[in-house]
Design an enzyme around this catalytic site. Structure first.
Site, PDB file in Angstrom:
ATOM      1  N   CYS A  74       7.352  -5.846  11.636  1.00 52.95           N
ATOM      2  CA  CYS A  74       8.306  -6.219  12.686  1.00 52.95           C
ATOM      3  C   CYS A  74       7.742  -7.284  13.623  1.00 52.95           C
ATOM      4  O   CYS A  74       6.572  -7.238  13.998  1.00 52.95           O
ATOM      5  CB  CYS A  74       8.664  -5.006  13.534  1.00 52.95           C
ATOM      6  SG  CYS A  74       9.365  -3.668  12.576  1.00 52.95           S
TER       7      CYS A  74
ATOM      8  N   ARG B  60       5.644 -12.662   8.831  1.00 55.95           N
ATOM      9  CA  ARG B  60       5.120 -11.302   8.904  1.00 55.95           C
ATOM     10  C   ARG B  60       5.811 -10.362   7.918  1.00 55.95           C
ATOM     11  O   ARG B  60       5.290  -9.281   7.629  1.00 55.95           O
ATOM     12  CB  ARG B  60       5.309 -10.754  10.324  1.00 55.95           C
ATOM     13  CG  ARG B  60       4.496 -11.496  11.354  1.00 55.95           C
ATOM     14  CD  ARG B  60       4.978 -11.190  12.743  1.00 55.95           C
ATOM     15  NE  ARG B  60       4.715  -9.823  13.138  1.00 55.95           N
ATOM     16  CZ  ARG B  60       3.618  -9.416  13.773  1.00 55.95           C
ATOM     17  NH1 ARG B  60       2.676 -10.278  14.070  1.00 55.95           N
ATOM     18  NH2 ARG B  60       3.463  -8.167  14.111  1.00 55.95           N
TER      19      ARG B  60
ATOM     20  N   TRP C  60      11.088  -4.771   9.794  1.00 58.98           N
ATOM     21  CA  TRP C  60      10.586  -4.371   8.479  1.00 58.98           C
ATOM     22  C   TRP C  60      10.806  -2.869   8.410  1.00 58.98           C
ATOM     23  O   TRP C  60      10.163  -2.100   9.119  1.00 58.98           O
ATOM     24  CB  TRP C  60       9.098  -4.728   8.385  1.00 58.98           C
ATOM     25  CG  TRP C  60       8.506  -4.547   7.027  1.00 58.98           C
ATOM     26  CD1 TRP C  60       8.577  -5.422   5.979  1.00 58.98           C
ATOM     27  CD2 TRP C  60       7.733  -3.440   6.570  1.00 58.98           C
ATOM     28  NE1 TRP C  60       7.904  -4.921   4.901  1.00 58.98           N
ATOM     29  CE2 TRP C  60       7.374  -3.710   5.229  1.00 58.98           C
ATOM     30  CE3 TRP C  60       7.315  -2.245   7.145  1.00 58.98           C
ATOM     31  CZ2 TRP C  60       6.621  -2.841   4.465  1.00 58.98           C
ATOM     32  CZ3 TRP C  60       6.553  -1.366   6.379  1.00 58.98           C
ATOM     33  CH2 TRP C  60       6.214  -1.669   5.053  1.00 58.98           C
TER      34      TRP C  60
ATOM     35  N   ASN D 258       8.100  -2.392  17.545  1.00 54.90           N
ATOM     36  CA  ASN D 258       7.289  -2.551  16.339  1.00 54.90           C
ATOM     37  C   ASN D 258       6.381  -1.334  16.273  1.00 54.90           C
ATOM     38  O   ASN D 258       5.739  -1.000  17.269  1.00 54.90           O
ATOM     39  CB  ASN D 258       6.464  -3.846  16.467  1.00 54.90           C
ATOM     40  CG  ASN D 258       5.465  -4.016  15.339  1.00 54.90           C
ATOM     41  OD1 ASN D 258       5.534  -3.328  14.321  1.00 54.90           O
ATOM     42  ND2 ASN D 258       4.534  -4.930  15.518  1.00 54.90           N
ATOM     43  N   GLY D 259       6.340  -0.662  15.134  1.00 58.66           N
ATOM     44  CA  GLY D 259       5.489   0.523  15.026  1.00 58.66           C
ATOM     45  C   GLY D 259       6.298   1.730  14.604  1.00 58.66           C
ATOM     46  O   GLY D 259       7.430   1.600  14.128  1.00 58.66           O
TER      47      GLY D 259
ATOM     48  N   GLU E  41      -8.391  -9.185  -7.299  1.00 59.84           N
ATOM     49  CA  GLU E  41      -7.646 -10.060  -6.403  1.00 59.84           C
ATOM     50  C   GLU E  41      -6.610 -10.878  -7.200  1.00 59.84           C
ATOM     51  O   GLU E  41      -5.481 -11.082  -6.753  1.00 59.84           O
ATOM     52  CB  GLU E  41      -8.628 -10.978  -5.646  1.00 59.84           C
ATOM     53  CG  GLU E  41      -8.009 -12.046  -4.766  1.00 59.84           C
ATOM     54  CD  GLU E  41      -7.088 -11.516  -3.665  1.00 59.84           C
ATOM     55  OE1 GLU E  41      -7.019 -10.299  -3.445  1.00 59.84           O
ATOM     56  OE2 GLU E  41      -6.405 -12.341  -3.042  1.00 59.84           O
TER      57      GLU E  41
ATOM     58  N   LYS F 153      -2.629 -10.784  -6.530  1.00 60.47           N
ATOM     59  CA  LYS F 153      -1.827 -11.980  -6.246  1.00 60.47           C
ATOM     60  C   LYS F 153      -0.609 -12.022  -7.167  1.00 60.47           C
ATOM     61  O   LYS F 153       0.498 -12.313  -6.729  1.00 60.47           O
ATOM     62  CB  LYS F 153      -2.638 -13.272  -6.454  1.00 60.47           C
ATOM     63  CG  LYS F 153      -3.645 -13.638  -5.396  1.00 60.47           C
ATOM     64  CD  LYS F 153      -3.086 -14.101  -4.091  1.00 60.47           C
ATOM     65  CE  LYS F 153      -2.821 -12.967  -3.179  1.00 60.47           C
ATOM     66  NZ  LYS F 153      -3.857 -12.409  -2.378  1.00 60.47           N
TER      67      LYS F 153
ATOM     68  N   GLU G 107       1.926  -9.330  -6.153  1.00 65.80           N
ATOM     69  CA  GLU G 107       2.538  -9.594  -4.849  1.00 65.80           C
ATOM     70  C   GLU G 107       3.665 -10.616  -4.943  1.00 65.80           C
ATOM     71  O   GLU G 107       4.728 -10.420  -4.366  1.00 65.80           O
ATOM     72  CB  GLU G 107       1.495 -10.162  -3.868  1.00 65.80           C
ATOM     73  CG  GLU G 107       0.612  -9.143  -3.202  1.00 65.80           C
ATOM     74  CD  GLU G 107      -0.383  -9.781  -2.234  1.00 65.80           C
ATOM     75  OE1 GLU G 107      -0.501  -9.290  -1.111  1.00 65.80           O
ATOM     76  OE2 GLU G 107      -1.043 -10.770  -2.592  1.00 65.80           O
TER      77      GLU G 107
ATOM     78  N   HIS H 137     -12.533   2.492 -22.242  1.00 66.63           N
ATOM     79  CA  HIS H 137     -12.324   3.838 -21.695  1.00 66.63           C
ATOM     80  C   HIS H 137     -10.859   4.076 -21.341  1.00 66.63           C
ATOM     81  O   HIS H 137     -10.548   4.844 -20.450  1.00 66.63           O
ATOM     82  CB  HIS H 137     -13.241   4.063 -20.492  1.00 66.63           C
ATOM     83  CG  HIS H 137     -14.683   3.945 -20.844  1.00 66.63           C
ATOM     84  ND1 HIS H 137     -15.372   4.936 -21.509  1.00 66.63           N
ATOM     85  CD2 HIS H 137     -15.566   2.917 -20.691  1.00 66.63           C
ATOM     86  CE1 HIS H 137     -16.619   4.544 -21.723  1.00 66.63           C
ATOM     87  NE2 HIS H 137     -16.763   3.318 -21.238  1.00 66.63           N
TER      88      HIS H 137
ATOM     89  N   LYS I 237       3.079  -9.397   6.401  1.00 64.80           N
ATOM     90  CA  LYS I 237       1.800 -10.093   6.584  1.00 64.80           C
ATOM     91  C   LYS I 237       0.865  -9.295   7.477  1.00 64.80           C
ATOM     92  O   LYS I 237      -0.327  -9.217   7.244  1.00 64.80           O
ATOM     93  CB  LYS I 237       2.082 -11.463   7.207  1.00 64.80           C
ATOM     94  CG  LYS I 237       0.841 -12.312   7.431  1.00 64.80           C
ATOM     95  CD  LYS I 237       0.348 -12.865   6.123  1.00 64.80           C
ATOM     96  CE  LYS I 237      -0.933 -13.658   6.245  1.00 64.80           C
ATOM     97  NZ  LYS I 237      -1.611 -13.743   4.941  1.00 64.80           N
TER      98      LYS I 237
END
Ligand code: F1P
Length: 609
Positions: free
Chosen positions: A2, A27, A74, A99-100, A482, A486, A489, A505, A604
């Site tokens: 948010c 964000r 969000w 926000n939160g 990573e 990427k 995402e 394995h 973000k």
């Protein structure tokens, strides 16, 4: 996550709020809204989707008024729809953005309902506006009502409240989610981060935990959780260029990928002298605090966690100290052991990731010798609350998927390895070689980014794939992780990473022609082992894409496409092999037509746990 913007001014604030929201888009969010006080009435517009939807609605029916709040939401409690979008209001009097997460919202809701309040949304936020409304019945000022309200809230929040009957002020409160106050001439502002307000001011102060502030056009009064008036230092913004500009690039992510040589130059600037990394890179008192460190505990989330994983290989191999790495959300909820002479390190681009911050606060009670944060945002919570800070100086990162922040974090961690290593008997030759490699980085990164076109061609092969496997060994294993992160995402392709020795394995069972396998293969001591792993995949009919050192003697054939990567020193190989994987995910996402800079469901700055 948010985003909040608020303004109290003599001029109309609609455009300021709207521009602020656009600047907070990075964000991550799924709806947006604004409320402005006009002639003692609240005017509110909310829309699901992009800020542009809200802008279009406002273009049809502009809001006029000098006091207002705006928000990008969000979703946490309640699906992303207009009813759940902020600002929320109570009885047409009070409007709130938040926000939160308010953790005790259910019991507060029941209590407020018993008092006759009707709820319009499924959000936790709506309890705040009804509580403020209720408290105003027994408190004279909005400030006092908000102070009484926050005492009843449990959880994390940054919130801004306005009252239609008093267009002179915003009241804001911070507990867990960052809020920055922006100081103008005869007008003042508040936002989730500085970027939102850069068009109107460069003077900022950060609220601290528990602060409640009253913001009028001419005055900002801040009170701590005990209700005592406090001063918070006002600083000029250190953001030197306007990160809100994509320049010639199609996406922020691409811009940020190509900014890496510059970001790496900046992060090392003034921090290396006479072939040595200066301890002051980690803060004024770092020389004293880092001496005698025998163990390092690193905590981070997401991409920053992968930087931490890489650093573990470096710290144990080169600096000769033991190192544990854990994701913040796990660390904070389990009992862990504190080794003697231990340094607690957090890594975070934003400096506001809720779990990482909570882990730092926990660590402070656990007997660590000192805390250090590797962070990109000056004045952020992690920077303020850590004993030492390595300021990354990567420049604002807007793309949700982290790119330049990651390689700059790695450079900072290699510098940390050099300093801790020196205090633990690392040879001068090793340190000199490490520093030499660091200094070669910007040019080497530039050269490696030259692979862009070749990788764009390759990306076509992935467009119709639903899964991918990434393989690496040693300090390339976190790089494979990573790369997989990427790809998932931004292209929404399911991707997993494995240390290639782990292949037999389990994951070998997945290998077929529909599962591309991406391998990172620098020319190091594990190369021959990696080649055996590649053969294991080939024997099962897998299709491989190998990013290999030019000298690693891999040959393209029917089952394997080899992309030669410029040779580099082993110290910096993790940074260099990250680059083709960033480019690969970018080009696959382009082909798939996803929202590269704001991938679905992601944020973000993850300010809720
Ligand atoms: C951690 C992180 C990022 C990721 C995304 C969500 O953030 O997982 O790595 O790219 O932006 O948050 P931070 O703690 O490094 O700011």
């Amino acid at each position: 996550m948010c985003g909040i913007v608020g303004a109290v001014a003599q001029r109309d604030v609609m455009e300021i709020l709207l521009e602020g929201l656009k600047r907070l888009e990075y964000r991550g969010y799924d709806s947006a809204g604004m409320a402005v006080i006009h002639e003692q009435q609240l005017q509110r517009v909310r829309r699901v989707g992009k800020v542009q939807e809200l802008a279009d609605a406002l273009a049809q029916h502009p809001l006029s008024g000098g006091t207002g709040i705006a928000h990008t939401r969000w979703a946490t409690h309640g699906e992303p729809n207009e009813r759940n979008a902020h600002p929320h209001q109570s009885s047409g009097d009070i409007a709130v953005v938040h926000n939160g997460i308010i953790e005790n919202h259910t019991e507060l809701r029941v209590k407020l309902q018993a008092q006759g309040y009707q709820f319009e949304s499924d959000t936790d936020t709506e309890v705040i506006c009804h509580l403020v409304h209720h408290e105003l019945k027994t408190h004279e000022t909005l400030l006092a009502a908000v102070q009484a309200t926050v005492k009843q809230l449990q959880g994390a929040y940054g919130t801004v409240v306005i009252d239609r009957r008093d267009s002179e002020r915003l009241v804001v409160a911070r507990c867990g989610s960052p809020l920055v106050v922006g100081y103008g001439l005869g007008e003042n502002f508040v936002a989730s981060d500085q970027l939102a307000l850069l068009p109107v001011t460069r003077s900022f102060s950060y609220l601290e935990e528990g602060d409640v502030a009253e913001i009028t056009r001419r005055k900002v009064s801040i009170f701590n959780s005990q209700g005592e008036a406090v001063e918070r230092e006002i600083k000029e913004s250190e953001i030197t260029h306007d990160a809100g500009d994509k320049g010639e690039y199609r996406h922020y992510m691409l811009k940020e990928i190509h900014e890496q040589p510059l970001a790496l130059t900046r992060t090392m600037d003034g921090r290396i002298a006479h072939g040595q990394v200066l301890p002051s890179a980690f803060g004024e008192n770092a020389a004293a605090l880092l001496q005698g460190i025998r163990h390092v505990q690193i905590i981070a989330c997401g991409t920053s966690y992968h930087a931490a994983m890489t650093a573990r290989y470096w710290l144990e191999q080169w600096a000769g100290v033991s190192c544990n790495v854990e994701i913040a959300s796990e660390f904070r909820y389990r009992k862990s052991f504190t080794y003697p002479d231990s340094l607690f390190v957090t890594i975070s681009q934003s400096g506001e990731t809720a779990d990482t911050l909570a882990a730092l606060r926990l660590a402070k009670q656990m007997g660590y010798k000192a805390s250090l944060t590797i962070c990109n945002v000056p004045g952020s919570s992690l920077v303020r609350e850590s004993d030492m800070a390595y300021m990354m100086k990567a420049g604002a990162e807007i793309g949700v998927a982290s790119t330049k922040a990651f390689t700059v974090q790695l450079a900072g961690l290699l510098m940390l390895t050099a300093v801790i290593g020196r205090y633990n008997g690392m040879s001068a030759d090793t340190e000199a070689a490490m520093v030499h490699s660091l200094q070669s980085l910007p040019a080497k990164v530039e050269q490696t980014l030259g692979l862009d076109e070749a990788i764009a061609d390759l990306a076509e092969d992935f467009a119709d794939k639903s899964h991918a496997l990434f393989l690496g060994r040693g300090d390339q294993y976190p790089i494979a992780m990573e790369g997989a992160l990427k790809l998932k995402e931004i292209s929404y392709i399911h991707a997993e990473a494995y240390a290639s020795g782990e292949l037999k394995h389990g994951p070998l069972a997945l290998i077929d022609a529909d599962m591309p396998v991406i391998v990172v293969a620098p020319n190091n001591e594990l190369l021959e082992k990696l080649k055996s792993n590649v053969e294991e995949v080939r024997a099962r009919g897998g299709l491989m894409y190998v990013f290999a050192d030019v000298d690693a003697a891999f040959q393209s054939d029917d089952s394997m496409t080899v992309i030669p990567v410029p040779h580099c020193d082993e110290f910096i190989a993790p940074l260099i092999y990250t680059l083709p994987l960033q480019l690969l995910s970018y080009h696959v996402a382009l082909i798939k037509g996803t929202d590269v800079d704001q991938p679905r469901n992601l944020a973000k700055s993850v300010t809720v746990e």
